[in-house]
Enzyme design. Structure first.
Site, PDB file in Angstrom:
ATOM      1  N   CYS A 193      -2.167  -1.045   7.480  1.00  0.00           N
ATOM      2  CA  CYS A 193      -0.837  -0.583   7.077  1.00  0.00           C
ATOM      3  C   CYS A 193      -0.518   0.654   7.891  1.00  0.00           C
ATOM      4  CB  CYS A 193      -0.782  -0.274   5.582  1.00  0.00           C
ATOM      5  SG  CYS A 193       0.824   0.380   5.049  1.00  0.00           S
ATOM      6  N   CYS A 201       7.755  -1.223   7.738  1.00  0.00           N
ATOM      7  CA  CYS A 201       6.410  -1.775   7.965  1.00  0.00           C
ATOM      8  C   CYS A 201       5.971  -1.336   9.355  1.00  0.00           C
ATOM      9  CB  CYS A 201       6.424  -3.298   7.858  1.00  0.00           C
ATOM     10  SG  CYS A 201       4.823  -4.069   8.214  1.00  0.00           S
TER      11      CYS A 201
END
Length: 279
Positions: A74, A222
Site C-alpha cells: 500500500c 491508491c
C-alpha cells in the site's frame, strides 16, 4: 488498551498501530469491526508497525484491508507509515528501510513534509503478478461476463508488490468504476484478485486515475495503483518519465526511468488524531 493513530494519504485513510512497543494481535473479524465507518473507527486499511526480521532493516510493515485480509503493498500507507514511526520516536532518521510480505522498501521523509517511497521495480512477468497469460505483453485482452453480455477490455497488467489491472478510459469522471471494478477485481485470470485502475491520459506528464481496490472497493487514492498506471502508460508509449497523477483525493508525483528500474512516488501523509481501543 491499544494506542493507535488515524492518518490519511490523499483521503486513503488508515488506522496505524505500533506493534514494536505494544503487544498486539488483530483477527480478521476484529479488523472488519474496526474498519466499519458507522460502528468502528472507519478506515480503508490497518497498518501494523513490527520489529524488523532483518538487522539491516528498520521495521516490518504489514497491511490489512477493511475486509480483514492481509495484502502485500500500500503506497499511500507507506508514506503514513514513515511519518508515524518518526513522529512517535520509533526512529530518528529521514531514510527508513522496511520489509513487507512482498519485498523491501525505502521511505524518505522530505523537508516539506511529503514522503518519497521507492516502490520497487514493476513486475511484468505474468506468473509473478500473478496473471494467467502465456507471455508478457504491453496490452492484454480481458473478457468479462457483464449483465448485458460478454465484454472485452483492453488492459495492462503489472505488480507493484500487489496485482494491478489498468484500463484506459476517455473520461475517468464518468467511468463505471463500481460496476466494472467489482467484476474485474475477481476475474479468473488473476488468481489472487486484482486492483483495477481507470486511467485517463491528459498528456505525457499528466493522468487522471480512479482505482477499485481489491478487498476495499473504490478509494480516494491508491499509491501503488498510481505507480502501476504510470508503468503501464509508459510501456505503451503514452507517458513520460515524470508524471502527475490526479486521484479523487489529491495528486501524487511518480518518477520512473523505465523497465528494470525502481519507481518513485512522492506525496503527502497527514495525521488526523490519536486514540485508544480495548483489545
Amino acid at each position: 488498551m491499544i494506542h493507535f493513530t488515524k492518518m490519511h494519504g490523499l483521503g486513503n485513510d488508515f488506522m496505524v498501530v505500533d506493534g514494536v512497543t505494544q503487544n498486539v494481535y488483530f483477527s480478521p473479524e476484529q479488523i472488519k469491526r474496526l474498519a466499519d465507518r458507522n460502528f468502528g473507527i472507519g478506515f480503508d486499511q490497518l497498518l501494523l508497525v513490527e520489529p524488523p526480521y532483518d538487522p539491516d532493516l528498520d521495521f516490518h510493515y504489514r497491511i490489512f484491508n477493511a475486509d480483514g485480509s492481509e495484502v502485500e503493498q500500500c503506497g499511500n500507507g507507506a508514506r503514513c507509515f514513515a511519518r508515524f514511526v518518526k513522529s512517535k520516536g520509533l526512529i530518528n532518521k529521514q531514510k527508513i528501510k522496511v520489509s513487507t510480505s512482498s519485498g523491501k522498501m525505502t521511505l524518505r521523509l522530505e523537508r516539506d513534509g511529503s514522503v518519497t517511497v521507492n516502490m520497487g521495480i514493476p513486475v511484468l512477468e505474468p506468473s509473478r503478478i500473478p496473471f494467467n497469460a502465456k507471455k508478457a505483453e504491453k496490452t492484454y485482452l480481458l473478457q468479462a461476463d457483464m449483465p448485458e453480455g460478454m465484454q472485452t477490455f483492453l488492459c495492462g497488467a503489472v505488480s507493484m508488490g500487489n496485482p494491478h489491472c489498468v484500463l484506459e478510459v476517455d473520461d475517468v469522471a464518468n467511468a463505471d468504476v463500481e460496476r466494472i471494478g467489482s467484476l474485474l477485481t475477481k476475474h479468473e485470470r488473476f488468481p489472487k484478485g486484482v486492483n483495477v485502475g481507470f486511467m485517463q491520459v491528459v498528456d505525457a506528464n499528466h493522468i487522471k486515475l480512479r482505482v477499485y481496490e481489491r478487498g476495499a472497493a473504490e478509494t480516494l487514492a491508491c499509491g501503488s495503483g498510481a505507480c502501476a498506471a504510470v508503468a503501464v502508460g509508459q510501456l505503451q508509449g503514452k507517458l513520460a518519465r515524470r508524471v502527475r497523477v490526479d486521484l479523487p483525493g489529491g495528486s501524487l508525483t511518480i518518477n520512473w526511468e523505465g523497465e528494470g528500474k525502481p519507481l518513485w512516488m512522492t506525496g503527502p501523509a497527514e495525521h488526523v488524531y490519536d486514540g485508544q481501543i480495548q483489545q
